[in-house]
Design an enzyme around this catalytic site. Structure first.
Site, PDB file in Angstrom:
ATOM      1  N   HIS A   1       0.905  -1.487   0.107  1.00 42.39           N
ATOM      2  CA  HIS A   1      -0.317   0.173   0.308  1.00 42.39           C
ATOM      3  C   HIS A   1       0.610   1.113   0.285  1.00 42.39           C
ATOM      4  O   HIS A   1       0.358   2.289   0.176  1.00 42.39           O
ATOM      5  CB  HIS A   1      -0.918  -0.081   1.346  1.00 42.39           C
ATOM      6  CG  HIS A   1      -2.025  -0.766   0.823  1.00 42.39           C
ATOM      7  ND1 HIS A   1      -2.297  -2.038   1.770  1.00 42.39           N
ATOM      8  CD2 HIS A   1      -3.041  -0.858   0.224  1.00 42.39           C
ATOM      9  CE1 HIS A   1      -3.265  -2.535   1.646  1.00 42.39           C
ATOM     10  NE2 HIS A   1      -4.363  -2.207   0.848  1.00 42.39           N
TER      11      HIS A   1
ATOM     12  N   LYS B   1       7.145   3.393  -2.697  1.00 42.01           N
ATOM     13  CA  LYS B   1       7.491   1.914  -2.877  1.00 42.01           C
ATOM     14  C   LYS B   1       7.161   2.086  -4.454  1.00 42.01           C
ATOM     15  O   LYS B   1       7.173   1.992  -5.163  1.00 42.01           O
ATOM     16  CB  LYS B   1       7.043   1.491  -2.234  1.00 42.01           C
ATOM     17  CG  LYS B   1       7.854   0.739  -1.097  1.00 42.01           C
ATOM     18  CD  LYS B   1       8.084  -0.643   0.090  1.00 42.01           C
ATOM     19  CE  LYS B   1       8.791  -0.326   0.893  1.00 42.01           C
ATOM     20  NZ  LYS B   1       8.168  -1.743   1.151  1.00 42.01           N
TER      21      LYS B   1
ATOM     22  N   ASP C   1      10.341  -6.337   1.800  1.00 40.13           N
ATOM     23  CA  ASP C   1      10.137  -5.530   2.903  1.00 40.13           C
ATOM     24  C   ASP C   1      11.533  -4.813   3.272  1.00 40.13           C
ATOM     25  O   ASP C   1      12.602  -5.637   2.693  1.00 40.13           O
ATOM     26  CB  ASP C   1       9.840  -7.060   4.058  1.00 40.13           C
ATOM     27  CG  ASP C   1       9.518  -6.432   5.957  1.00 40.13           C
ATOM     28  OD1 ASP C   1       8.777  -5.169   5.705  1.00 40.13           O
ATOM     29  OD2 ASP C   1      10.174  -6.382   6.658  1.00 40.13           O
TER      30      ASP C   1
ATOM     31  N   TYR D   1      12.901   7.511   5.776  1.00 38.30           N
ATOM     32  CA  TYR D   1      14.363   7.360   6.017  1.00 38.30           C
ATOM     33  C   TYR D   1      15.320   8.292   5.165  1.00 38.30           C
ATOM     34  O   TYR D   1      17.049   8.457   5.638  1.00 38.30           O
ATOM     35  CB  TYR D   1      15.295   6.080   6.262  1.00 38.30           C
ATOM     36  CG  TYR D   1      14.240   5.457   8.002  1.00 38.30           C
ATOM     37  CD1 TYR D   1      14.641   6.073   8.771  1.00 38.30           C
ATOM     38  CD2 TYR D   1      13.175   4.399   8.032  1.00 38.30           C
ATOM     39  CE1 TYR D   1      14.105   5.582  10.146  1.00 38.30           C
ATOM     40  CE2 TYR D   1      12.745   4.201   8.614  1.00 38.30           C
ATOM     41  CZ  TYR D   1      12.726   4.343  10.448  1.00 38.30           C
ATOM     42  OH  TYR D   1      12.004   4.242  10.902  1.00 38.30           O
ATOM     43  N   ASP D   2      15.512   8.616   4.354  1.00 37.06           N
ATOM     44  CA  ASP D   2      15.730   8.925   2.529  1.00 37.06           C
ATOM     45  C   ASP D   2      16.397  10.526   3.139  1.00 37.06           C
ATOM     46  O   ASP D   2      16.965  10.922   3.229  1.00 37.06           O
ATOM     47  CB  ASP D   2      15.104   9.109   1.816  1.00 37.06           C
ATOM     48  CG  ASP D   2      14.630   8.186   1.295  1.00 37.06           C
ATOM     49  OD1 ASP D   2      15.635   6.834   1.408  1.00 37.06           O
ATOM     50  OD2 ASP D   2      13.923   8.036   0.156  1.00 37.06           O
TER      51      ASP D   2
ATOM     52  N   HIS E   1      18.931   0.976  -2.235  1.00 34.87           N
ATOM     53  CA  HIS E   1      18.685  -0.952  -2.233  1.00 34.87           C
ATOM     54  C   HIS E   1      17.900  -0.968  -2.839  1.00 34.87           C
ATOM     55  O   HIS E   1      17.753  -2.475  -3.255  1.00 34.87           O
ATOM     56  CB  HIS E   1      18.495  -0.642  -0.500  1.00 34.87           C
ATOM     57  CG  HIS E   1      17.383  -0.077  -0.021  1.00 34.87           C
ATOM     58  ND1 HIS E   1      16.652   1.222   0.264  1.00 34.87           N
ATOM     59  CD2 HIS E   1      16.335  -0.264   0.644  1.00 34.87           C
ATOM     60  CE1 HIS E   1      15.794   1.907  -0.008  1.00 34.87           C
ATOM     61  NE2 HIS E   1      15.041   0.857   0.804  1.00 34.87           N
ATOM     62  N   ARG E   2      17.083  -0.728  -2.759  1.00 37.04           N
ATOM     63  CA  ARG E   2      15.690  -1.530  -3.604  1.00 37.04           C
ATOM     64  C   ARG E   2      15.819  -1.612  -4.932  1.00 37.04           C
ATOM     65  O   ARG E   2      15.631  -2.632  -5.967  1.00 37.04           O
ATOM     66  CB  ARG E   2      14.602  -0.509  -4.372  1.00 37.04           C
ATOM     67  CG  ARG E   2      13.303  -0.960  -4.387  1.00 37.04           C
ATOM     68  CD  ARG E   2      11.598   0.147  -3.718  1.00 37.04           C
ATOM     69  NE  ARG E   2      11.491  -0.415  -2.328  1.00 37.04           N
ATOM     70  CZ  ARG E   2      11.371   0.673  -1.620  1.00 37.04           C
ATOM     71  NH1 ARG E   2      12.384   2.346  -2.498  1.00 37.04           N
ATOM     72  NH2 ARG E   2      11.825   0.494  -0.386  1.00 37.04           N
TER      73      ARG E   2
HETATM   74  P1  IMP Z   1       7.858  -1.664   4.434  1.00 38.90           P
HETATM   75  O1  IMP Z   1       7.111  -0.859   4.165  1.00 38.90           O
HETATM   76  O2  IMP Z   1       6.554  -2.929   5.791  1.00 38.90           O
HETATM   77  O3  IMP Z   1       8.435  -2.916   3.905  1.00 38.90           O
HETATM   78  O4  IMP Z   1       8.778  -0.993   5.648  1.00 38.90           O
HETATM   79  C1  IMP Z   1       9.696  -0.278   5.301  1.00 38.90           C
HETATM   80  C2  IMP Z   1       9.528   0.259   5.733  1.00 38.90           C
HETATM   81  O5  IMP Z   1      11.043   0.423   5.783  1.00 38.90           O
HETATM   82  C3  IMP Z   1       9.357   2.148   5.122  1.00 38.90           C
HETATM   83  O6  IMP Z   1       8.201   2.257   6.402  1.00 38.90           O
HETATM   84  C4  IMP Z   1      10.333   2.976   5.979  1.00 38.90           C
HETATM   85  O7  IMP Z   1      10.112   3.379   6.819  1.00 38.90           O
HETATM   86  C5  IMP Z   1      11.609   2.003   5.910  1.00 38.90           C
HETATM   87  N1  IMP Z   1      12.371   1.568   4.477  1.00 38.90           N
HETATM   88  C6  IMP Z   1      11.995   0.957   3.090  1.00 38.90           C
HETATM   89  N2  IMP Z   1      12.573   1.477   2.566  1.00 38.90           N
HETATM   90  C7  IMP Z   1      13.427   2.902   2.118  1.00 38.90           C
HETATM   91  C8  IMP Z   1      13.204   4.196   1.553  1.00 38.90           C
HETATM   92  O8  IMP Z   1      13.441   3.550   0.405  1.00 38.90           O
HETATM   93  N3  IMP Z   1      13.227   5.095   2.302  1.00 38.90           N
HETATM   94  C9  IMP Z   1      13.530   5.092   3.225  1.00 38.90           C
HETATM   95  N4  IMP Z   1      13.147   4.238   4.069  1.00 38.90           N
HETATM   96  C10 IMP Z   1      12.407   3.024   3.366  1.00 38.90           C
END
Ligand code: IMP
Length: 209
Positions: free
Chosen positions: A11, A15, A74, A159-160, A185-186
């Site tokens: 959601h 991303k 994740d 965190y960017d 990282h992505r």
């Molecule tokens: P997810 O959406 O459950 O995978 O949670 C991953 C969390 O990691 C996100 O809500 C962000 O807090 C952090 N995160 C993951 N990818 C990024 C990114 O590309 N930039 C900044 N924060 C990120």
């Protein structure tokens, strides 16, 4: 070209935006959870690792759309001075209901006394793709860097605004797009995924011949 649907089981609109860019050259038509159902509730992220959580997200959406191509991800940030926290709790760090500025301020406060060389951190993305024949392809990307002393930059998300990747002196938020999608990282996880998809498709082809 006849493109198959690939469902993005997230959601997170930030991303999704990045995946549209990163996956654009693959023979898939990207589909969003919202197109499937407006009230799909994501599963609880009970895993102890990014991979466990990616697989939990994949399995949950698979129940809704068995036989579809599905991509789940994740990830998060691991700070060395905090024994790799927040890690799997990145999205929930400080308080589940906090705004991003509140969450990042809490992290800056926790890191207040930590000097520059010890502010190292790592951003990780773990992707799990479910194939129509029930296989799972996994890929991971990691970028190392350090935490800034204040929030900086306006692009990207979360965190960017604190994370300075190695080799740069600006945060990802300052570096912005399109640069982020060339080293993040992505991006790295998607590059590994593309290799795995290549192997998967060539195995499929040789099974038919
Ligand atoms: P997810 O959406 O459950 O995978 O949670 C991953 C969390 O990691 C996100 O809500 C962000 O807090 C952090 N995160 C993951 N990818 C990024 C990114 O590309 N930039 C900044 N924060 C990120």
């Amino acid at each position: 070209m006849n493109r198959e649907d690939l469902w993005l089981a997230t959601h997170n609109k930030d991303k999704v935006k990045e995946f549209y860019d990163l996956l654009g050259d693959l023979p898939f038509r990207l589909r969003l959870i919202e197109e499937f159902s407006s009230d799909y509730a994501p599963p609880e992220e009970t895993g102890k690792t990014f991979l466990e959580n990616a697989l939990i997200k994949l399995q949950a959406f698979k129940k809704e759309k068995p036989g579809a191509w599905i991509l789940a991800e994740d990830g998060g940030i691991e700070v060395d001075a905090l024994d790799k926290r927040p890690g799997v709790y990145s999205a929930r760090y400080y308080s589940e209901t906090a705004t991003w500025p509140e969450r990042l301020k809490a992290l800056l406060k926790e890191m207040e006394q930590v000097p520059e060389p010890l502010r190292t951190a790592h951003m990780t993305s773990v992707i799990a793709v479910g194939t129509p024949d029930q296989k799972t392809l996994q890929a991971q990307g990691v970028v190392s860097g350090s935490l800034a002393f204040s929030m900086r930059g306006h692009e990207g998300f979360a965190y960017d605004w604190l994370f300075i990747p190695n080799g740069h002196d600006q945060t990802v938020g300052e570096l912005g797009y399109p640069l982020k999608n060339k080293f993040s990282h992505r991006y790295k996880a998607v590059e590994e995924l593309k290799k795995k998809l290549g192997q998967y498709f060539s195995q499929q082809k040789s099974a038919v011949l």
